[in-house]
Design an enzyme around this catalytic site. Sequence first.
Site, PDB file in Angstrom:
ATOM      1  N   TYR A 105     -51.454  11.975  32.952  1.00 34.92           N
ATOM      2  CA  TYR A 105     -50.892  12.826  31.887  1.00 34.92           C
ATOM      3  C   TYR A 105     -51.815  14.025  31.706  1.00 34.92           C
ATOM      4  CZ  TYR A 105     -49.748  14.609  27.253  1.00 34.92           C
ATOM      5  OH  TYR A 105     -49.404  15.435  26.213  1.00 34.92           O
ATOM      6  N   GLU A 158     -47.009  20.637  28.946  1.00 40.53           N
ATOM      7  CA  GLU A 158     -47.153  19.187  29.001  1.00 40.53           C
ATOM      8  C   GLU A 158     -46.597  18.712  30.332  1.00 40.53           C
ATOM      9  OE1 GLU A 158     -46.761  15.606  25.880  1.00 40.53           O
ATOM     10  OE2 GLU A 158     -44.845  16.548  26.357  1.00 40.53           O
TER      11      GLU A 158
END
Length: 396
Positions: free
Chosen positions: A118, A206
């Site tokens: 991530y 993101e």
Amino acid sequence: MNLHEYQGKEILSSYGVRVQRGIVAQNAHEAVAAAKQLTSETGTKWYVIKAQVHAGGRGKGGGVKLAKNIQEVETIAGQIIGMNLITPQTSAEGKKVHQVLIAEDVYYPGASEPNEFYMSVLLNRSTGRNMIMYSTEGGMDIETVAEETPHLIFNEEIDPTVGLLPFQARRIAFNLGLSGTAFKEMTKFVSALYTAYVKSDSSLFEINPVLKTSDDKIMAVDAKVTIDDNALYRHKDYVNLRDLREENPIEVEAKEVGLNYVDLDGNVGCMVNGAGLAMATMDLIKQAGGEPANFLDVGGTADAARVEAAFKIILQDPNVKAILINIFGGIVRCDRVAQGVIDAYKNMKSINVPIIVRLQGTNADIAKELIDNSGLDVLSATQFQEAADKVQKVLA
């Protein structure tokens, strides 16, 4: 301004960030053509069909599926396009899917196992610095990771005067447990990602997941990109990327007439000048036992035309049971606002909810007299508590 995945990837790629390649399609026929083109360009034999909506958690709602041949591409694309996709980040009604991204399969076999990470780039408002947030737990909701395994989330803050330094990119790669070719690839990826963030004037990147492939390439498999609206004047080409179908239609209409409007879930409509006063008015409504139905800042010009436009926007919400107009007359005189309210009320002729008007500031006494003598079903107030009491009364 939120972007679709394929748009975000185009921006990332333009700054040298490796991305999972794909082609957007509006219907099943285009999806088949896209898959064939993708095979000729990349050699992929499997395809990932991804719904393009402004919401996360698409896979959980059936918006991301794997197709193992061209026939499956056509079938799955036909199923996804036109569906109302419900995810943890949409309303109960979901969002209609107008297009899909046909992406290459990047989870191919090789010398090592693929790993998912991530990574996001955003502003740390408490320090005034950009930061890269990253974790070894890619492919999961970052909120779940933060709650259950917070020690697996790392932050790298960047001094805006010098930018991302090489040792910081290396530290990120090290904390992700990488070595060899994958380590070098990750440092390049991080540097390019941060450059893209700064130069595109974004407020959020993101990437979930960032993938280490079986042959040690590092790439963005997904991309959630939010552009800072205030910087769009520097990026004229980005303006056309806005997809109004993904936005609240009332908010879009309000923006077109120059009103700052955010739709909420309450029962009391707000019409205020100034963001600070608007926030205070929302608190006032809560204290009076109601719930704000919107945030609406009419700005410094509250004439009859502007007030009428604001009325029309607010009254499109069927949940509105009352409207509170709270204006501080500094630059704009209260009596002019009061006359604007009266004129707008008469022009519309069909306002079926109680209206409370609190005007304070220049010529507030004249404004109250105008409202009280208008003969309209409008309640006037000059003090916050007085307005709160009248809101409470009409909601009872």
